[in-house]
Design a protein around this motif. Structure first.
Motif, mmCIF file in Angstrom:
data_model
loop_
_atom_site.group_PDB
_atom_site.id
_atom_site.type_symbol
_atom_site.label_atom_id
_atom_site.label_comp_id
_atom_site.label_asym_id
_atom_site.label_seq_id
_atom_site.Cartn_x
_atom_site.Cartn_y
_atom_site.Cartn_z
ATOM 1 N N GLN A 117 3.589 -4.378 18.633
ATOM 2 C CA GLN A 117 3.297 -3.003 18.369
ATOM 3 C C GLN A 117 2.769 -2.323 17.163
ATOM 4 O O GLN A 117 2.083 -1.452 17.312
ATOM 5 C CB GLN A 117 4.608 -2.517 18.862
ATOM 6 C CG GLN A 117 5.420 -2.647 20.123
ATOM 7 C CD GLN A 117 6.735 -2.061 20.444
ATOM 8 O OE1 GLN A 117 7.203 -1.442 19.487
ATOM 9 N NE2 GLN A 117 7.483 -2.792 21.210
ATOM 10 N N PHE A 118 2.967 -3.213 16.158
ATOM 11 C CA PHE A 118 2.366 -2.884 14.833
ATOM 12 C C PHE A 118 2.576 -4.027 13.922
ATOM 13 O O PHE A 118 3.550 -4.761 13.854
ATOM 14 C CB PHE A 118 3.246 -1.615 14.378
ATOM 15 C CG PHE A 118 4.801 -1.530 14.197
ATOM 16 C CD1 PHE A 118 5.525 -2.259 13.245
ATOM 17 C CD2 PHE A 118 5.479 -1.107 15.489
ATOM 18 C CE1 PHE A 118 6.748 -2.326 13.355
ATOM 19 C CE2 PHE A 118 6.889 -1.141 15.372
ATOM 20 C CZ PHE A 118 7.414 -2.013 14.489
ATOM 21 N N PRO A 119 1.750 -3.862 12.740
ATOM 22 C CA PRO A 119 1.861 -5.016 11.769
ATOM 23 C C PRO A 119 3.054 -4.732 10.866
ATOM 24 O O PRO A 119 3.450 -3.824 10.487
ATOM 25 C CB PRO A 119 0.508 -4.988 11.040
ATOM 26 C CG PRO A 119 0.204 -3.692 11.174
ATOM 27 C CD PRO A 119 0.586 -3.047 12.556
ATOM 28 N N VAL A 120 3.765 -5.824 10.511
ATOM 29 C CA VAL A 120 5.007 -5.858 9.925
ATOM 30 C C VAL A 120 5.023 -6.268 8.393
ATOM 31 O O VAL A 120 4.278 -7.222 8.410
ATOM 32 C CB VAL A 120 6.301 -6.268 10.488
ATOM 33 C CG1 VAL A 120 6.639 -5.297 11.485
ATOM 34 C CG2 VAL A 120 6.149 -7.644 10.896
ATOM 35 N N ASP A 161 -2.281 7.515 4.119
ATOM 36 C CA ASP A 161 -2.657 7.724 5.523
ATOM 37 C C ASP A 161 -4.117 7.402 5.930
ATOM 38 O O ASP A 161 -4.840 7.887 6.453
ATOM 39 C CB ASP A 161 -2.450 9.246 5.892
ATOM 40 C CG ASP A 161 -0.793 9.570 5.909
ATOM 41 O OD1 ASP A 161 0.024 8.698 6.197
ATOM 42 O OD2 ASP A 161 -0.540 10.801 5.515
ATOM 43 N N ILE A 162 -4.362 6.096 5.355
ATOM 44 C CA ILE A 162 -5.783 5.587 5.670
ATOM 45 C C ILE A 162 -5.926 5.320 6.794
ATOM 46 O O ILE A 162 -4.969 4.442 7.433
ATOM 47 C CB ILE A 162 -6.127 4.573 4.517
ATOM 48 C CG1 ILE A 162 -5.915 4.959 3.131
ATOM 49 C CG2 ILE A 162 -7.344 3.836 4.702
ATOM 50 C CD1 ILE A 162 -5.605 3.886 2.129
ATOM 51 N N SER A 163 -6.950 5.396 7.615
ATOM 52 C CA SER A 163 -7.176 5.002 8.966
ATOM 53 C C SER A 163 -7.777 3.375 8.880
ATOM 54 O O SER A 163 -8.303 3.193 7.948
ATOM 55 C CB SER A 163 -8.204 5.834 9.749
ATOM 56 O OG SER A 163 -9.179 5.653 9.257
ATOM 57 N N ILE A 254 -3.584 -2.101 6.253
ATOM 58 C CA ILE A 254 -3.716 -1.091 5.198
ATOM 59 C C ILE A 254 -3.348 0.342 5.716
ATOM 60 O O ILE A 254 -2.684 0.966 5.036
ATOM 61 C CB ILE A 254 -5.210 -1.225 4.661
ATOM 62 C CG1 ILE A 254 -5.464 -1.987 3.740
ATOM 63 C CG2 ILE A 254 -5.343 0.362 3.903
ATOM 64 C CD1 ILE A 254 -6.736 -2.397 3.242
ATOM 65 N N ALA A 255 -3.819 0.472 7.123
ATOM 66 C CA ALA A 255 -3.140 1.699 7.826
ATOM 67 C C ALA A 255 -1.691 1.663 7.810
ATOM 68 O O ALA A 255 -1.055 2.776 7.678
ATOM 69 C CB ALA A 255 -3.837 1.821 9.150
ATOM 70 N N ARG A 256 -1.179 0.643 8.251
ATOM 71 C CA ARG A 256 0.310 0.689 8.386
ATOM 72 C C ARG A 256 0.913 0.566 6.839
ATOM 73 O O ARG A 256 1.892 1.581 6.865
ATOM 74 C CB ARG A 256 0.778 -0.763 8.891
ATOM 75 C CG ARG A 256 2.221 -0.939 8.878
ATOM 76 C CD ARG A 256 2.750 0.078 10.099
ATOM 77 N NE ARG A 256 4.131 -0.424 10.328
ATOM 78 C CZ ARG A 256 5.217 0.563 11.005
ATOM 79 N NH1 ARG A 256 4.691 1.175 11.823
ATOM 80 N NH2 ARG A 256 6.422 0.066 11.053
ATOM 81 N N ALA A 257 0.443 0.014 6.026
ATOM 82 C CA ALA A 257 1.054 0.384 4.482
ATOM 83 C C ALA A 257 0.771 1.460 4.139
ATOM 84 O O ALA A 257 1.799 1.954 3.431
ATOM 85 C CB ALA A 257 0.365 -0.748 3.853
ATOM 86 N N THR A 262 1.512 6.249 -0.396
ATOM 87 C CA THR A 262 0.523 6.188 -1.215
ATOM 88 C C THR A 262 0.107 4.794 -1.677
ATOM 89 O O THR A 262 0.977 3.967 -2.228
ATOM 90 C CB THR A 262 0.496 7.181 -2.500
ATOM 91 O OG1 THR A 262 0.511 8.537 -1.812
ATOM 92 C CG2 THR A 262 -0.846 7.086 -3.157
ATOM 93 N N LEU A 263 -1.114 4.280 -1.494
ATOM 94 C CA LEU A 263 -1.529 2.760 -2.272
ATOM 95 C C LEU A 263 -2.118 3.121 -3.454
ATOM 96 O O LEU A 263 -3.074 4.130 -3.355
ATOM 97 C CB LEU A 263 -2.417 2.215 -1.087
ATOM 98 C CG LEU A 263 -1.655 1.697 0.280
ATOM 99 C CD1 LEU A 263 -2.676 0.935 1.087
ATOM 100 C CD2 LEU A 263 -0.356 1.041 0.035
#
Length: 311
Positions: A117-120, A161-163, A254-257, A262-263
């Motif tokens: 479902q999503f990267p962890v 919130d980077i796509s 990166i999108a998930r993180a 904020t990165l």
């Protein structure tokens, strides 16, 4: 370019780049215009990269010409450290499906449907980063020390919130990563529903250098990097895979993180272990757990060879 952090036995780490068997001290050759610290270079790379490229061109085409300049050393005369010795954060993902399936099968478990479902990821210890040829101290409480063959990227600029589609513009470059693991400690920790923590926080190796993403373009096709990945213990190859087999891309990671977080420049994003890329997957019938004196080498196309010895 291949960026490094290094020491010339002065105890004062410097930063620069590696070419033709030479290490260039960026601060020295630029007469102070480029920073001493690589993370500072990454933070302001848009202003610094052009000057670094111009200086590199002026140094000449070969080692003999380069070494005539002050601030240039034979690579054999310096000690390479982790390219980013003190990153703001380290997030390590779990993005290779083959590794997840094999590692869980070893524990008698199926892959969990939520994984698709999503990267962890988990947060690793950003104060326990080591580099090339660093001695890895085996934790006193473990008898199941393992290596993990991974690739990591370094974030180049602040973002939230980077796509996944725009994530590539936030990557400065890539390096090899070894997420050392105490499997017996990890196994007990995750039973509680948190972790890993003490099973992972004693050391993470990155290096031997940080390769800018433009150098990997020749290996890039269809949104994937075709980079062969291999691990050897005491000269014997045990693991082999390819970065193209990522189920989740670095863009996805990166999108998930960055979702609601904020990165920052210098943040490290690890891929997780490639299929066959650790002793947990391979089992004792292939190799015992790591012991003091073992030399572990991780090699990835375009990213070099990262070597450490267990102490």
């Amino acid at each position: 370019m291949k960026f490094v952090t290094f020491d010339t036995d002065t105890g004062a780490p410097r930063s620069g780049w590696l070419r033709e068997g030479c290490v260039v001290d960026m601060h020295a050759v630029s007469e102070g215009r480029l920073p001493v610290d690589l993370i500072e270079f990454v933070r302001n790379y848009e202003g610094y990269m052009e000057e670094a490229g111009c200086i590199d061109s002026r140094l000449g085409p070969d080692a003999e010409t380069m070494l005539a300049h002050e601030g240039v050393y034979p690579a054999s005369d310096v000690t390479l450290l982790a390219p980013i010795p003190k990153p703001p954060s380290v997030r390590d993902f779990y993005a290779f499906e083959a590794h997840v399936i094999a590692a869980r099968r070893r524990r008698g478990l199926d892959i969990m449907p939520e994984w698709y479902q999503f990267p962890v990821f988990y947060f690793s210890n950003h104060q326990a980063i080591v580099g090339q040829d660093a001695l890895i101290r085996r934790p006193a409480a473990t008898s199941a020390l393992d290596y993990e063959l991974e690739v990591a990227c370094v974030i180049s600029k602040e973002g939230r919130d980077i796509s996944a589609e725009e994530a590539d513009s936030y990557i400065f470059g890539y390096c090899i990563m070894n997420d050392w693991s105490a499997r017996d400690l990890q196994r007990e920790e995750v039973k509680v529903g948190l972790g890993p923590a003490k099973g992972k926080d004693f050391a993470t190796s990155i290096g031997p250098y940080l390769v800018t993403k433009d150098e990997l373009e020749r290996y890039h096709a269809g949104g994937r990097h075709f980079l062969e990945m291999a691990a050897r213990v005491n000269g014997v190859e045990l693991s082999r895979g390819n970065m193209r087999d990522l189920h989740y891309t670095f863009g996805d990671m990166i999108a998930r993180a960055s979702a609601d977080a904020t990165l920052y420049p210098g943040d490290i994003i690890g891929s997780g272990t490639v299929g066959t890329g650790c002793l947990l997957e391979l089992g004792s019938e292939v190799h015992r757990w790591l012991e003091p004196g073992d030399v572990v080498e991780l090699e990835v196309t375009g990213l070099g060879l990262l070597r450490n010895t267990v102490g």
